[in-house]
Structure formats: C-alpha cells, structure tokens
Design a protein around this motif. Structure first.
Motif, PDB file in Angstrom:
ATOM      1  N   ASP A  14       0.838  -1.077  -0.067  1.00 50.88           N
ATOM      2  CA  ASP A  14       0.054  -0.034  -0.016  1.00 50.88           C
ATOM      3  C   ASP A  14       0.795   1.233  -0.042  1.00 50.88           C
ATOM      4  N   GLY A  15       2.072   1.312   0.682  1.00 52.34           N
ATOM      5  CA  GLY A  15       3.000   2.217   0.739  1.00 52.34           C
ATOM      6  C   GLY A  15       3.494   2.654  -0.551  1.00 52.34           C
ATOM      7  N   ARG A  16       3.789   1.984  -1.447  1.00 49.75           N
ATOM      8  CA  ARG A  16       4.218   2.144  -2.779  1.00 49.75           C
ATOM      9  C   ARG A  16       3.363   2.240  -3.815  1.00 49.75           C
ATOM     10  N   MET A  17       2.076   2.340  -3.918  1.00 48.75           N
ATOM     11  CA  MET A  17       1.337   2.262  -4.672  1.00 48.75           C
ATOM     12  C   MET A  17       1.325   3.777  -5.521  1.00 48.75           C
ATOM     13  N   ARG A  18       1.293   3.635  -6.815  1.00 45.53           N
ATOM     14  CA  ARG A  18       1.434   4.703  -7.761  1.00 45.53           C
ATOM     15  C   ARG A  18       0.230   5.624  -7.448  1.00 45.53           C
ATOM     16  N   THR A  19       0.469   6.907  -7.239  1.00 44.49           N
ATOM     17  CA  THR A  19      -0.941   7.702  -7.216  1.00 44.49           C
ATOM     18  C   THR A  19      -0.799   8.982  -8.243  1.00 44.49           C
ATOM     19  N   ALA A  20      -1.600   9.624  -8.425  1.00 48.97           N
ATOM     20  CA  ALA A  20      -1.573  10.973  -9.282  1.00 48.97           C
ATOM     21  C   ALA A  20      -0.596  11.853  -8.796  1.00 48.97           C
ATOM     22  N   ARG A  21      -0.610  12.077  -7.376  1.00 46.53           N
ATOM     23  CA  ARG A  21       0.422  13.075  -6.847  1.00 46.53           C
ATOM     24  C   ARG A  21       1.695  12.567  -7.338  1.00 46.53           C
ATOM     25  N   GLY A  22       2.076  11.162  -7.008  1.00 45.25           N
ATOM     26  CA  GLY A  22       3.222  10.639  -7.199  1.00 45.25           C
ATOM     27  C   GLY A  22       3.692  10.784  -8.702  1.00 45.25           C
ATOM     28  N   ASN A  23       2.646  10.675  -9.494  1.00 45.87           N
ATOM     29  CA  ASN A  23       3.099  10.671 -10.865  1.00 45.87           C
ATOM     30  C   ASN A  23       3.405  12.227 -11.336  1.00 45.87           C
ATOM     31  N   ALA A  24       2.660  13.070 -10.587  1.00 44.24           N
ATOM     32  CA  ALA A  24       2.872  14.540 -10.865  1.00 44.24           C
ATOM     33  C   ALA A  24       4.228  14.933 -10.446  1.00 44.24           C
ATOM     34  N   TRP A  25       4.588  14.390  -9.284  1.00 47.02           N
ATOM     35  CA  TRP A  25       6.104  14.853  -8.716  1.00 47.02           C
ATOM     36  C   TRP A  25       7.077  14.212  -9.612  1.00 47.02           C
ATOM     37  N   GLU A  26       6.843  12.980 -10.017  1.00 45.28           N
ATOM     38  CA  GLU A  26       7.852  12.283 -11.024  1.00 45.28           C
ATOM     39  C   GLU A  26       7.879  13.111 -12.290  1.00 45.28           C
ATOM     40  N   ALA A  27       6.969  13.539 -12.717  1.00 46.26           N
ATOM     41  CA  ALA A  27       7.012  14.592 -14.014  1.00 46.26           C
ATOM     42  C   ALA A  27       7.685  15.964 -13.633  1.00 46.26           C
ATOM     43  N   VAL A  28       7.240  16.516 -12.624  1.00 41.16           N
ATOM     44  CA  VAL A  28       8.106  17.562 -12.251  1.00 41.16           C
ATOM     45  C   VAL A  28       9.523  17.340 -11.936  1.00 41.16           C
ATOM     46  N   CYS A  29       9.980  16.208 -11.325  1.00 41.67           N
ATOM     47  CA  CYS A  29      11.466  16.060 -11.431  1.00 41.67           C
ATOM     48  C   CYS A  29      12.032  15.495 -12.540  1.00 41.67           C
ATOM     49  N   ALA A  30      11.398  14.986 -13.579  1.00 40.20           N
ATOM     50  CA  ALA A  30      11.950  14.807 -14.888  1.00 40.20           C
ATOM     51  C   ALA A  30      12.046  16.029 -15.754  1.00 40.20           C
ATOM     52  N   ASP A  31      11.102  16.858 -15.607  1.00 42.26           N
ATOM     53  CA  ASP A  31      11.213  18.318 -16.219  1.00 42.26           C
ATOM     54  C   ASP A  31      12.476  19.004 -15.669  1.00 42.26           C
ATOM     55  N   ARG A  32      12.647  18.860 -14.579  1.00 42.19           N
ATOM     56  CA  ARG A  32      13.682  19.538 -13.778  1.00 42.19           C
ATOM     57  C   ARG A  32      14.846  19.077 -14.376  1.00 42.19           C
ATOM     58  N   ALA A  33      15.217  17.878 -14.404  1.00 42.26           N
ATOM     59  CA  ALA A  33      16.417  17.075 -14.926  1.00 42.26           C
ATOM     60  C   ALA A  33      16.581  17.403 -16.241  1.00 42.26           C
ATOM     61  N   ARG A  34      15.475  17.657 -17.184  1.00 39.71           N
ATOM     62  CA  ARG A  34      15.714  17.670 -18.528  1.00 39.71           C
ATOM     63  C   ARG A  34      16.108  19.282 -18.921  1.00 39.71           C
ATOM     64  N   ALA A  35      15.569  20.033 -18.034  1.00 40.66           N
ATOM     65  CA  ALA A  35      15.924  21.762 -18.110  1.00 40.66           C
ATOM     66  C   ALA A  35      17.427  21.776 -17.433  1.00 40.66           C
ATOM     67  N   ALA A  36      18.092  21.013 -16.617  1.00 36.37           N
ATOM     68  CA  ALA A  36      19.414  21.075 -16.235  1.00 36.37           C
ATOM     69  C   ALA A  36      20.151  20.512 -17.188  1.00 36.37           C
ATOM     70  N   GLN A  37      19.882  19.599 -18.013  1.00 32.46           N
ATOM     71  CA  GLN A  37      20.675  18.907 -18.953  1.00 32.46           C
ATOM     72  C   GLN A  37      20.836  19.962 -20.241  1.00 32.46           C
ATOM     73  N   ARG A  38      19.638  20.670 -20.547  1.00 23.37           N
ATOM     74  CA  ARG A  38      19.377  21.530 -21.553  1.00 23.37           C
ATOM     75  C   ARG A  38      20.549  23.088 -21.139  1.00 23.37           C
ATOM     76  N   ARG A  39      20.639  23.170 -19.945  1.00 23.72           N
ATOM     77  CA  ARG A  39      21.379  24.300 -19.477  1.00 23.72           C
ATOM     78  C   ARG A  39      22.756  24.008 -19.546  1.00 23.72           C
ATOM     79  N   GLU A  40      23.124  22.593 -19.183  1.00 26.99           N
ATOM     80  CA  GLU A  40      24.436  22.285 -19.133  1.00 26.99           C
ATOM     81  C   GLU A  40      24.865  22.292 -20.672  1.00 26.99           C
TER      82      GLU A  40
END
Length: 91
Positions: free
Chosen positions: A37-63
């Motif tokens: 139950d503690g590791r179930m995927r949720t909409a909030r978890g999916n949204a946070w993963e998307a935010v983190c992925a966007d930030r990582a892509r932006a950092a790669q673009r800046r580099e």
C-alpha cells in the motif's frame, strides 16, 4: 423504440468494456499485493515524478547550452587569433 427487454443482446463494446474493467481491477490488486500500500502509484506521485523529470531535462539543457557557448567562444578566439596573424605584414 428502446430494446430494454429480456432479449437485449450484448454488443462488442459491452464485452470490451467489461474485459477492460476486469483487467484494471486485476492490475490494481496485483500492484497492491506486490508493491504494498505504501508504494502504490498515485496521481500526486506521478505528478511529482513528471516535475522531477522536467527539472532534470532543464538542467541538461542548461549544461548543453553552457558547453555550446564555451565551444563557440573558443572557436571565436581561435578565429580572431588566425585573422590577427593573417593581417600582420610579413617582415
């Protein structure tokens, strides 16, 4: 005229919706059993993963932009030295 009588037939869409609904239920139950139950995927978890992925892509673009600017500056410096050397009179 409606066909809500006892002779109503089951259409292909009804079957596919039923199968899809059962498949979702099976996947949900399996995920809960395997992940817990503690590791179930949720909409909030999916949204946070998307935010983190966007930030990582932006950092790669800046580099990459920084590396391209550094390369362009180095090439411009080489070109300036070459132009300065070519314009000097030969003694």
């Amino acid at each position: 005229m409606t066909t809500n009588g006892p002779n109503q037939t089951i259409g292909l869409t009804t079957i596919s919706r039923t199968v899809a609904s059962l498949a979702v239920g099976v996947v949900h139950t399996l995920e809960r059993a395997v992940a817990g139950d503690g590791r179930m995927r949720t909409a909030r978890g999916n949204a946070w993963e998307a935010v983190c992925a966007d930030r990582a892509r932006a950092a790669q673009r800046r580099e990459l932009d920084r590396l391209v600017a550094e390369l362009a500056a180095a090439r411009a410096a080489v070109r300036e030295r070459r132009d300065a050397r070519d314009t000097q009179p030969v003694s």
